[in-house]
Design a protein around this motif. Sequence first.
Motif, PDB file in Angstrom:
ATOM      1  N   PHE A 189      -0.248  15.324   0.854  1.00 46.90           N
ATOM      2  CA  PHE A 189       0.346  16.044   1.984  1.00 46.90           C
ATOM      3  C   PHE A 189       1.868  15.978   1.970  1.00 46.90           C
ATOM      4  N   TYR A 190       2.444  15.042   1.208  1.00 47.16           N
ATOM      5  CA  TYR A 190       3.900  14.955   1.094  1.00 47.16           C
ATOM      6  C   TYR A 190       4.369  14.965  -0.362  1.00 47.16           C
ATOM      7  N   ASP A 191       3.619  14.323  -1.247  1.00 45.99           N
ATOM      8  CA  ASP A 191       4.028  14.191  -2.641  1.00 45.99           C
ATOM      9  C   ASP A 191       4.217  15.553  -3.305  1.00 45.99           C
ATOM     10  N   ALA A 192       3.437  16.528  -2.863  1.00 44.65           N
ATOM     11  CA  ALA A 192       3.561  17.899  -3.384  1.00 44.65           C
ATOM     12  C   ALA A 192       3.804  18.841  -2.223  1.00 44.65           C
ATOM     13  N   LEU A 193       4.754  18.502  -1.357  1.00 46.06           N
ATOM     14  CA  LEU A 193       4.892  19.137  -0.047  1.00 46.06           C
ATOM     15  C   LEU A 193       4.958  20.659  -0.085  1.00 46.06           C
TER      16      LEU A 193
ATOM     17  N   PHE B  15       0.830  -1.203   0.000  1.00 39.97           N
ATOM     18  CA  PHE B  15       0.000   0.000   0.000  1.00 39.97           C
ATOM     19  C   PHE B  15       0.865   1.253   0.000  1.00 39.97           C
ATOM     20  N   GLY B  16       1.944   1.217   0.765  1.00 38.27           N
ATOM     21  CA  GLY B  16       2.833   2.370   0.804  1.00 38.27           C
ATOM     22  C   GLY B  16       3.401   2.728  -0.556  1.00 38.27           C
ATOM     23  N   GLU B  17       3.586   1.719  -1.401  1.00 37.85           N
ATOM     24  CA  GLU B  17       4.117   1.966  -2.743  1.00 37.85           C
ATOM     25  C   GLU B  17       3.124   2.725  -3.620  1.00 37.85           C
ATOM     26  N   LEU B  18       1.837   2.681  -3.263  1.00 35.41           N
ATOM     27  CA  LEU B  18       0.798   3.333  -4.068  1.00 35.41           C
ATOM     28  C   LEU B  18       0.603   4.800  -3.712  1.00 35.41           C
ATOM     29  N   LEU B  19       1.212   5.238  -2.627  1.00 35.60           N
ATOM     30  CA  LEU B  19       0.920   6.578  -2.123  1.00 35.60           C
ATOM     31  C   LEU B  19       1.541   7.689  -2.953  1.00 35.60           C
ATOM     32  N   PHE B  20       2.680   7.396  -3.575  1.00 33.75           N
ATOM     33  CA  PHE B  20       3.474   8.468  -4.168  1.00 33.75           C
ATOM     34  C   PHE B  20       3.567   8.352  -5.686  1.00 33.75           C
ATOM     35  N   ALA B  21       3.477   9.512  -6.338  1.00 30.19           N
ATOM     36  CA  ALA B  21       3.696   9.570  -7.784  1.00 30.19           C
ATOM     37  C   ALA B  21       5.097  10.067  -8.098  1.00 30.19           C
ATOM     38  N   ASN B  22       5.774  10.592  -7.092  1.00 36.43           N
ATOM     39  CA  ASN B  22       7.109  11.149  -7.264  1.00 36.43           C
ATOM     40  C   ASN B  22       8.113  10.371  -6.427  1.00 36.43           C
ATOM     41  N   PRO B  23       9.390  10.408  -6.811  1.00 30.48           N
ATOM     42  CA  PRO B  23      10.394   9.677  -6.044  1.00 30.48           C
ATOM     43  C   PRO B  23      10.489  10.203  -4.606  1.00 30.48           C
ATOM     44  N   VAL B  24      10.553   9.284  -3.663  1.00 33.19           N
ATOM     45  CA  VAL B  24      10.784   9.634  -2.264  1.00 33.19           C
ATOM     46  C   VAL B  24      11.861   8.697  -1.735  1.00 33.19           C
ATOM     47  N   SER B  25      12.480   9.073  -0.650  1.00 34.16           N
ATOM     48  CA  SER B  25      13.564   8.266  -0.100  1.00 34.16           C
ATOM     49  C   SER B  25      13.027   6.950   0.459  1.00 34.16           C
ATOM     50  N   GLN B  26      13.885   5.954   0.508  1.00 29.77           N
ATOM     51  CA  GLN B  26      13.506   4.698   1.123  1.00 29.77           C
ATOM     52  C   GLN B  26      13.198   4.894   2.604  1.00 29.77           C
TER      53      GLN B  26
END
Length: 267
Positions: A251-255, A160-171
Motif C-alpha cells: 500500500f506504500y512500497d509501490a504507492l 517488524f517495521g524494518e521488514l515492511l519495505f523493499a524500497n527506501p523510505v524516509s526515517q
Amino acid sequence: MGYYVEVERGVKLYVEDTGEGIPILMVHGWPLDHRMYEYQAALLPSYGYRCIQVDLRGFGRSDRPWQSYTYDRLADDLLAVIQSLQLRQVRLIGFSMGGAVVVRYMSRHRGFGVTQLILLGAATPRFTPSSDFPQGTPVTEVDKLIKQAYTDRPQLVTSFGELLFANPVSQSLRDWIRDQGFASSVHSMAFTLYSLRDSDLRPDLPYIRVPTWILHGKLDQVCPFPLAIETQKGIAGSRLIPFERSGHAVFYDALPEFNSTLLSILS
C-alpha cells in the motif's frame, strides 16, 4: 470524521469515515491501525468512494479487552460495524492479518453486505507451515515474537517495521509506522500472534463467492509471495496482481502503482 461503534457490550471500535458514495471498509494489519491507509483515504473520496477505516479491537484507538482476539471474534466485530452503519455493497479490503480477518468474515458470515474483496499482502491461507503446507513463517519464529511482545515490545515493533519495505523510505515514515504499533496493547499484539500462528484458512476460501483481487509484493518478507499463489488457487475466479518491486507494505512500497491499480479494480 471519527466515531465509535459498539461491537459487543463494553467494547467499542474506532472508525474513521471519509467521503461519500460507494463504501470501502478497510482493515489494517498487525500491529498497525487505520492510519496505514492514509494515502488511499486521501485519494478515493475524490472518485466517489466512502472510506471506512476501522481499528481492530486492541489496536489504535479502539477498546482493548483482555480476551477475544480470535479470527472469529474479529470477524464478528466487522459484522457489527457493517450492521451498525447499515452498509451495503461493501468493497472489503484487508491487509496482512487484516486479510486473514476479512477471509474469515467472508466464510463465517457468508460475505454479508460485501460485493468485492481485495486482499493486500494477506496472511492467508496460513501464516505458518504445517505437514501439508510448507510455506510461511516457522512456528518457532512466531513463538519468539510472542515472547518478545511481553519482554521488549518496542524493539519488536521497530524490527517488524524494518521488514515492511523493499524500497527506501524516509526515517519519518518508519517512525510513523512504528508509532502505529506502539498504539496497540501488549495483549492484543500477543493474542493475535496466537491467531496468526494457529489458524488455517484453507477451509474458508471456497466460501468466497464475490469478485476477489489479490495484490501482493513479490519481495514480501512477512507473507512470502507463495502464500498469494496458494490463496488465489483456493478462491474460485480470483485474480492475482503481483508487484514486482514491492515488499509487504504494498500500500506504500509501490504507492503510485498501487493506487492506480486499486482505482482500476474497484467496481
